[in-house]
Design a protein around this motif. Structure first.
Motif, mmCIF file in Angstrom:
data_model
loop_
_atom_site.group_PDB
_atom_site.id
_atom_site.type_symbol
_atom_site.label_atom_id
_atom_site.label_comp_id
_atom_site.label_asym_id
_atom_site.label_seq_id
_atom_site.Cartn_x
_atom_site.Cartn_y
_atom_site.Cartn_z
ATOM 1 N N ALA A 183 0.836 -1.203 0.000
ATOM 2 C CA ALA A 183 0.000 0.000 0.000
ATOM 3 C C ALA A 183 0.873 1.256 0.000
ATOM 4 N N GLY A 184 0.610 2.137 -0.961
ATOM 5 C CA GLY A 184 1.346 3.392 -1.076
ATOM 6 C C GLY A 184 2.513 3.364 -2.026
ATOM 7 N N LEU A 185 2.901 2.183 -2.496
ATOM 8 C CA LEU A 185 4.043 2.087 -3.406
ATOM 9 C C LEU A 185 3.673 2.561 -4.810
ATOM 10 N N LYS A 186 4.700 3.013 -5.545
ATOM 11 C CA LYS A 186 4.549 3.184 -6.984
ATOM 12 C C LYS A 186 4.533 1.795 -7.621
ATOM 13 N N VAL A 187 3.944 1.689 -8.805
ATOM 14 C CA VAL A 187 3.842 0.383 -9.460
ATOM 15 C C VAL A 187 5.225 -0.202 -9.719
ATOM 16 N N GLY A 188 6.168 0.624 -10.104
ATOM 17 C CA GLY A 188 7.536 0.151 -10.340
ATOM 18 C C GLY A 188 8.175 -0.404 -9.078
ATOM 19 N N GLU A 189 7.921 0.256 -7.948
ATOM 20 C CA GLU A 189 8.448 -0.220 -6.668
ATOM 21 C C GLU A 189 7.811 -1.556 -6.291
ATOM 22 N N PHE A 190 6.530 -1.693 -6.587
ATOM 23 C CA PHE A 190 5.829 -2.955 -6.336
ATOM 24 C C PHE A 190 6.500 -4.089 -7.109
ATOM 25 N N LYS A 191 6.797 -3.845 -8.375
ATOM 26 C CA LYS A 191 7.402 -4.882 -9.214
ATOM 27 C C LYS A 191 8.785 -5.276 -8.700
ATOM 28 N N GLU A 224 0.939 -19.299 -10.379
ATOM 29 C CA GLU A 224 0.770 -18.296 -9.335
ATOM 30 C C GLU A 224 1.023 -16.912 -9.925
ATOM 31 N N GLU A 225 0.133 -15.979 -9.641
ATOM 32 C CA GLU A 225 0.285 -14.615 -10.138
ATOM 33 C C GLU A 225 0.054 -13.625 -9.003
ATOM 34 N N LEU A 226 0.868 -12.596 -8.979
ATOM 35 C CA LEU A 226 0.737 -11.524 -7.992
ATOM 36 C C LEU A 226 0.777 -10.196 -8.728
ATOM 37 N N GLU A 227 -0.330 -9.459 -8.677
ATOM 38 C CA GLU A 227 -0.436 -8.196 -9.390
ATOM 39 C C GLU A 227 -0.880 -7.084 -8.442
ATOM 40 N N PRO A 228 -0.486 -5.840 -8.752
ATOM 41 C CA PRO A 228 -0.916 -4.727 -7.895
ATOM 42 C C PRO A 228 -2.353 -4.300 -8.209
ATOM 43 N N ILE A 229 -3.062 -3.866 -7.190
ATOM 44 C CA ILE A 229 -4.332 -3.174 -7.369
ATOM 45 C C ILE A 229 -4.045 -1.687 -7.200
ATOM 46 N N VAL A 230 -4.293 -0.930 -8.255
ATOM 47 C CA VAL A 230 -3.927 0.491 -8.278
ATOM 48 C C VAL A 230 -5.170 1.337 -8.015
ATOM 49 N N THR A 231 -5.054 2.272 -7.107
ATOM 50 C CA THR A 231 -6.205 3.093 -6.746
ATOM 51 C C THR A 231 -6.434 4.219 -7.761
ATOM 52 N N LYS A 232 -7.699 4.515 -8.020
ATOM 53 C CA LYS A 232 -8.060 5.594 -8.944
ATOM 54 C C LYS A 232 -8.362 6.899 -8.212
ATOM 55 N N ARG A 233 -8.191 6.865 -6.880
ATOM 56 C CA ARG A 233 -8.380 8.085 -6.089
ATOM 57 C C ARG A 233 -7.478 8.015 -4.858
ATOM 58 N N SER A 234 -7.259 9.131 -4.225
ATOM 59 C CA SER A 234 -6.431 9.152 -3.016
ATOM 60 C C SER A 234 -7.162 8.457 -1.869
ATOM 61 N N LEU A 235 -6.378 7.725 -1.050
ATOM 62 C CA LEU A 235 -6.940 6.965 0.058
ATOM 63 C C LEU A 235 -6.179 7.288 1.341
ATOM 64 N N GLY A 245 -3.227 6.633 -8.294
ATOM 65 C CA GLY A 245 -2.281 6.027 -9.224
ATOM 66 C C GLY A 245 -1.231 5.155 -8.560
ATOM 67 N N ARG A 246 -1.282 5.086 -7.224
ATOM 68 C CA ARG A 246 -0.327 4.223 -6.513
ATOM 69 C C ARG A 246 -1.022 2.916 -6.083
ATOM 70 N N VAL A 247 -0.219 2.025 -5.546
ATOM 71 C CA VAL A 247 -0.717 0.689 -5.198
ATOM 72 C C VAL A 247 -1.566 0.747 -3.935
ATOM 73 N N ALA A 248 -2.743 0.147 -3.999
ATOM 74 C CA ALA A 248 -3.618 0.034 -2.831
ATOM 75 C C ALA A 248 -3.527 -1.347 -2.197
ATOM 76 N N GLY A 249 -2.996 -2.319 -2.947
ATOM 77 C CA GLY A 249 -2.894 -3.669 -2.417
ATOM 78 C C GLY A 249 -2.590 -4.683 -3.493
ATOM 79 N N ILE A 250 -2.977 -5.928 -3.253
ATOM 80 C CA ILE A 250 -2.602 -7.022 -4.147
ATOM 81 C C ILE A 250 -3.812 -7.819 -4.640
ATOM 82 N N HIS A 251 -3.634 -8.399 -5.823
ATOM 83 C CA HIS A 251 -4.519 -9.444 -6.333
ATOM 84 C C HIS A 251 -3.623 -10.652 -6.576
ATOM 85 N N HIS A 252 -3.807 -11.671 -5.756
ATOM 86 C CA HIS A 252 -2.911 -12.830 -5.748
ATOM 87 C C HIS A 252 -3.729 -14.080 -6.062
#
Length: 336
Positions: A183-191, A224-235, A245-252
């Motif tokens: 939560a809070g990461l940029k997508v690149g940081e998540f990867k 097995e797949e692990l992908e980011p869930i990206v928020t469309k609004r500030s949380l 536009g940052r990561v809100a969590g995971i879809h695993h």
């Protein structure tokens, strides 16, 4: 079950502290907590009661369990340190050699025979040698996406396919879990974190393999797949501000195949938002079963419950490295 279990809390992070507090407040008639262990300098030397927010208990936190054993007979350790077998192996070996039974929240220990075969065999052999039991359990893995669907198949004369879904609103959860799901990461940081193999939810494949074991099949393939869930609004959570536009969590997801067919699917979403939690099991069988737990099973409380309730049962099992299939029907205890 032993009349009363003498136990030590080993690891005093959020789950370890909650486990100790729950034992003191709700299970002291069955479990006698005689010690607590943690290596963090800020915790060592403090009274356990101070750490868990109750009155002083006369239990001083130490960094070496041997000092507890010199003064107390100990039957069992509640082990709550970290998620990975490679990281806890030395801890488990030490505890086994001290002839202590272990109930652990280590996710990879839940069903380690697939991804940690060598370590699992070493632990099993050692536990048998010293005549103690070692069990990994919790809520997930340990119940929602493995033990629960396994139990539901009891009333099916045949099973073709199982799908389990768990949706968790991480807004309500502790900071370590929010960070664990990125939560809070940029997508690149998540990867980048994903590439380490030690990020996100741990234990999904272990749950998958446990279900396959229970259903008496050997999977041909696991995806097995692990992908980011990206928020469309500030949380906003109690701990974090998550920008649009940052990561809100995971879809695993973890999917098991047999003879080219998808037979077990585990789908986990854990993210910050305003959505409702739920857990669901769908069994394509005879009869078909569809079960949904509204508002879901709250993770921290359920993890602690699983640890404590399993502790009562493992003494009926053979020595060695156990799974939840080895301890009998898991259950809670009625309090009036």
């Amino acid at each position: 079950m032993k009349k009363k279990i003498n136990a030590v809390q080993f690891g005093l992070g959020p789950i370890g502290q909650l486990c100790a507090k729950t034992i003191i407040q709700k299970h002291s008639d069955r479990i006698n907590l005689v010690g607590a262990v943690d290596i963090h300098p800020a915790k060592v030397g403090k009274d356990l009661g101070e750490l868990i927010g109750v009155e002083n208990l006369g239990i001083t936190v130490v960094d070496d369990i041997r000092s507890i054993l010199r003064k107390n007979k100990v039957d069992l350790v509640f082990h709550t340190t970290t998620s990975f077998m490679s990281d806890v192996k030395e801890q488990l070996v030490e505890l086994i050699k001290l002839k202590l039974n272990i109930v652990s929240s280590t996710e990879e220990l839940f069903f380690p025979w697939f991804r940690n075969t060598q370590i699992a065999q070493e632990i099993d052999n050692l536990a048998r040698r010293f005549k103690v039991r070692v069990l990994g359990t919790g809520v997930n893995p340990g119940f929602v996406m493995d033990v629960l669907p396994a139990v539901l198949t009891q009333v099916c004369t045949s099973v073709k396919k199982i799908r389990v879904e768990r949706v968790v609103n991480a807004s309500k959860r502790r900071l370590p879990l929010q960070l664990k799901i990125g939560a809070g990461l940029k997508v690149g940081e998540f990867k980048e974190k994903k590439a380490t193999g030690k990020f996100g939810h741990i234990g999904l494949v272990e749950s998958l393999q446990f279900l396959a074991y229970i259903l008496n099949i050997q999977l041909d393939e696991v995806e097995e797949e692990l992908e980011p869930i990206v928020t469309k609004r500030s949380l906003q959570t109690e701990y974090l501000t998550i920008q649009k536009g940052r990561v809100a969590g995971i879809h695993h997801t973890a999917v098991g195949y047999k003879d080219g067919k998808e037979v077990i699917t585990l789908d986990l979403k854990m993210f910050v938002g305003d959505h409702k939690d739920y857990d669901a099991v769908y069994i394509d069988g005879e009869p078909p079963i569809k079960m949904k737990i509204l508002n879901g099973v709250f993770g921290d409380t359920a993890t602690v419950a699983s640890l404590i309730n399993s502790a009562y049962l493992i003494f009926n099992a053979r020595p060695g490295l156990l799974t939840m299939a080895d301890i009998g029907l898991p259950h809670g205890y009625l309090k009036i």
